[in-house]
Design a protein around this motif. Sequence first.
Motif, PDB file in Angstrom:
ATOM      1  N   LEU A  33       1.139   7.501  -7.011  1.00  0.00           N
ATOM      2  CA  LEU A  33      -0.481   6.986  -6.928  1.00  0.00           C
ATOM      3  C   LEU A  33      -0.011   5.813  -6.023  1.00  0.00           C
ATOM      4  CD1 LEU A  33      -0.623   5.548 -10.511  1.00  0.00           C
ATOM      5  CD2 LEU A  33      -1.435   7.723  -9.817  1.00  0.00           C
ATOM      6  N   CYS A  34      -0.930   5.259  -5.079  1.00  0.00           N
ATOM      7  CA  CYS A  34      -0.976   4.277  -4.161  1.00  0.00           C
ATOM      8  C   CYS A  34      -2.436   3.115  -3.988  1.00  0.00           C
ATOM      9  CB  CYS A  34      -1.277   4.790  -2.538  1.00  0.00           C
ATOM     10  SG  CYS A  34      -2.482   5.905  -2.497  1.00  0.00           S
ATOM     11  N   LEU A  35      -2.164   2.518  -3.602  1.00  0.00           N
ATOM     12  CA  LEU A  35      -3.183   1.205  -3.671  1.00  0.00           C
ATOM     13  C   LEU A  35      -4.521   1.654  -3.036  1.00  0.00           C
ATOM     14  CD1 LEU A  35      -2.099  -1.860  -4.861  1.00  0.00           C
ATOM     15  CD2 LEU A  35      -3.854  -0.665  -6.249  1.00  0.00           C
ATOM     16  N   VAL A  36      -5.776   1.478  -2.895  1.00  0.00           N
ATOM     17  CA  VAL A  36      -6.492   1.709  -1.496  1.00  0.00           C
ATOM     18  C   VAL A  36      -7.652   0.637  -1.194  1.00  0.00           C
ATOM     19  CG1 VAL A  36      -8.155   2.526  -0.429  1.00  0.00           C
ATOM     20  CG2 VAL A  36      -6.512   3.602  -1.306  1.00  0.00           C
ATOM     21  N   ILE A  37      -7.813  -0.049  -0.560  1.00  0.00           N
ATOM     22  CA  ILE A  37      -8.460  -1.507   0.033  1.00  0.00           C
ATOM     23  C   ILE A  37      -9.658  -1.462   0.938  1.00  0.00           C
ATOM     24  CG2 ILE A  37      -8.324  -4.251   0.625  1.00  0.00           C
ATOM     25  CD1 ILE A  37      -4.673  -4.083  -0.168  1.00  0.00           C
ATOM     26  N   ASP A  38     -10.707  -1.482   0.529  1.00  0.00           N
ATOM     27  CA  ASP A  38     -11.990  -1.796   0.889  1.00  0.00           C
ATOM     28  C   ASP A  38     -12.143  -2.781   1.373  1.00  0.00           C
ATOM     29  OD1 ASP A  38     -12.008   1.286   1.720  1.00  0.00           O
ATOM     30  OD2 ASP A  38     -13.008   2.054  -0.423  1.00  0.00           O
ATOM     31  N   GLU A  39     -12.229  -2.779   2.624  1.00  0.00           N
ATOM     32  CA  GLU A  39     -13.129  -4.748   3.110  1.00  0.00           C
ATOM     33  C   GLU A  39     -14.564  -4.110   3.245  1.00  0.00           C
ATOM     34  OE1 GLU A  39     -10.976  -5.980   6.348  1.00  0.00           O
ATOM     35  OE2 GLU A  39      -8.432  -5.485   4.514  1.00  0.00           O
ATOM     36  N   SER A  40     -15.157  -5.605   2.921  1.00  0.00           N
ATOM     37  CA  SER A  40     -16.537  -4.953   3.253  1.00  0.00           C
ATOM     38  C   SER A  40     -17.511  -4.612   2.706  1.00  0.00           C
ATOM     39  CB  SER A  40     -17.202  -5.583   4.718  1.00  0.00           C
ATOM     40  OG  SER A  40     -16.008  -7.095   5.658  1.00  0.00           O
ATOM     41  N   ASP A  75      -1.552  12.007  -2.081  1.00  0.00           N
ATOM     42  CA  ASP A  75      -1.408  13.729  -1.914  1.00  0.00           C
ATOM     43  C   ASP A  75      -0.277  13.361  -1.282  1.00  0.00           C
ATOM     44  OD1 ASP A  75      -4.110  14.643  -2.589  1.00  0.00           O
ATOM     45  OD2 ASP A  75      -4.683  14.026  -0.421  1.00  0.00           O
ATOM     46  N   ASP A  76       0.892  14.437  -1.970  1.00  0.00           N
ATOM     47  CA  ASP A  76       2.121  14.368  -1.158  1.00  0.00           C
ATOM     48  C   ASP A  76       2.208  15.660  -0.330  1.00  0.00           C
ATOM     49  OD1 ASP A  76       3.431  13.613  -4.283  1.00  0.00           O
ATOM     50  OD2 ASP A  76       3.554  12.409  -2.962  1.00  0.00           O
ATOM     51  N   GLN A  77       2.024  15.638   0.625  1.00  0.00           N
ATOM     52  CA  GLN A  77       1.788  15.931   2.101  1.00  0.00           C
ATOM     53  C   GLN A  77       3.310  16.523   2.793  1.00  0.00           C
ATOM     54  OE1 GLN A  77      -1.513  16.595   3.494  1.00  0.00           O
ATOM     55  NE2 GLN A  77      -2.744  17.404   1.902  1.00  0.00           N
ATOM     56  N   LEU A 126       1.093  -1.498   0.276  1.00  0.00           N
ATOM     57  CA  LEU A 126      -0.276  -0.354  -0.402  1.00  0.00           C
ATOM     58  C   LEU A 126       0.845   1.058  -0.199  1.00  0.00           C
ATOM     59  CD1 LEU A 126      -2.829  -1.470   2.286  1.00  0.00           C
ATOM     60  CD2 LEU A 126      -3.048  -1.459  -0.312  1.00  0.00           C
ATOM     61  N   GLU A 127       2.225   1.453  -0.509  1.00  0.00           N
ATOM     62  CA  GLU A 127       2.890   2.410  -0.611  1.00  0.00           C
ATOM     63  C   GLU A 127       2.762   2.516  -1.755  1.00  0.00           C
ATOM     64  OE1 GLU A 127       4.631   3.326   2.106  1.00  0.00           O
ATOM     65  OE2 GLU A 127       4.612   1.763   3.263  1.00  0.00           O
ATOM     66  N   PRO A 128       2.951   4.482  -1.062  1.00  0.00           N
ATOM     67  CA  PRO A 128       2.976   5.219  -2.591  1.00  0.00           C
ATOM     68  C   PRO A 128       3.343   4.990  -3.447  1.00  0.00           C
ATOM     69  CG  PRO A 128       2.395   6.771  -0.987  1.00  0.00           C
ATOM     70  CD  PRO A 128       3.391   5.251  -0.358  1.00  0.00           C
ATOM     71  N   PHE A 129       3.477   5.108  -5.022  1.00  0.00           N
ATOM     72  CA  PHE A 129       5.151   4.705  -6.061  1.00  0.00           C
ATOM     73  C   PHE A 129       4.224   6.177  -7.442  1.00  0.00           C
ATOM     74  CE2 PHE A 129       1.503   2.369  -7.361  1.00  0.00           C
ATOM     75  CZ  PHE A 129       0.766   2.285  -8.610  1.00  0.00           C
ATOM     76  N   THR A 130       5.097   6.240  -7.816  1.00  0.00           N
ATOM     77  CA  THR A 130       5.520   6.543  -8.911  1.00  0.00           C
ATOM     78  C   THR A 130       4.885   5.718 -10.611  1.00  0.00           C
ATOM     79  OG1 THR A 130       7.056   8.913  -8.016  1.00  0.00           O
ATOM     80  CG2 THR A 130       5.681   8.934  -9.862  1.00  0.00           C
ATOM     81  N   PHE A 131       4.299   6.485 -10.895  1.00  0.00           N
ATOM     82  CA  PHE A 131       3.823   6.008 -12.149  1.00  0.00           C
ATOM     83  C   PHE A 131       4.674   7.005 -13.269  1.00  0.00           C
ATOM     84  CE2 PHE A 131       0.696   5.070 -15.759  1.00  0.00           C
ATOM     85  CZ  PHE A 131       1.789   4.353 -16.487  1.00  0.00           C
ATOM     86  N   GLU A 132       5.806   6.009 -14.077  1.00  0.00           N
ATOM     87  CA  GLU A 132       6.571   6.698 -15.411  1.00  0.00           C
ATOM     88  C   GLU A 132       5.893   7.023 -16.031  1.00  0.00           C
ATOM     89  OE1 GLU A 132       9.841   7.096 -14.437  1.00  0.00           O
ATOM     90  OE2 GLU A 132       9.184   5.731 -11.957  1.00  0.00           O
ATOM     91  N   GLU A 133       4.906   6.786 -16.400  1.00  0.00           N
ATOM     92  CA  GLU A 133       4.344   7.129 -17.980  1.00  0.00           C
ATOM     93  C   GLU A 133       3.964   8.795 -17.569  1.00  0.00           C
ATOM     94  OE1 GLU A 133       3.504   5.778 -20.852  1.00  0.00           O
ATOM     95  OE2 GLU A 133       4.934   4.124 -19.840  1.00  0.00           O
ATOM     96  N   CYS A 134       3.216   8.722 -16.819  1.00  0.00           N
ATOM     97  CA  CYS A 134       2.094   9.820 -15.983  1.00  0.00           C
ATOM     98  C   CYS A 134       3.483  11.262 -15.178  1.00  0.00           C
ATOM     99  CB  CYS A 134       1.172  10.456 -16.654  1.00  0.00           C
ATOM    100  SG  CYS A 134       0.440   9.260 -14.616  1.00  0.00           S
TER     101      CYS A 134
END
Length: 53
Positions: A30-37, A51-53, A18-26
């Motif tokens: 970005l980061c993955l968010v997992i919602d349960e239930s 958000d890079d704060q 779930l760590e943020p990563f930089t997408f090389e194309e743009c």
Amino acid sequence: MKCPNCDQNIEIEDWQDLEPFTFEECKESLCLVIDESTYQGATNTRLVICDDQ
């Protein structure tokens, strides 16, 4: 999965990272968010712009 910024395809290798990563194309952070239930099933995984704060 598609990038929410530029709609290019992204290949996710580790769906539990779930760590943020930089997408090389743009160069967007970005980061993955997992919602349960959720109403969409047991888990809902989506890609969001971080958000890079």
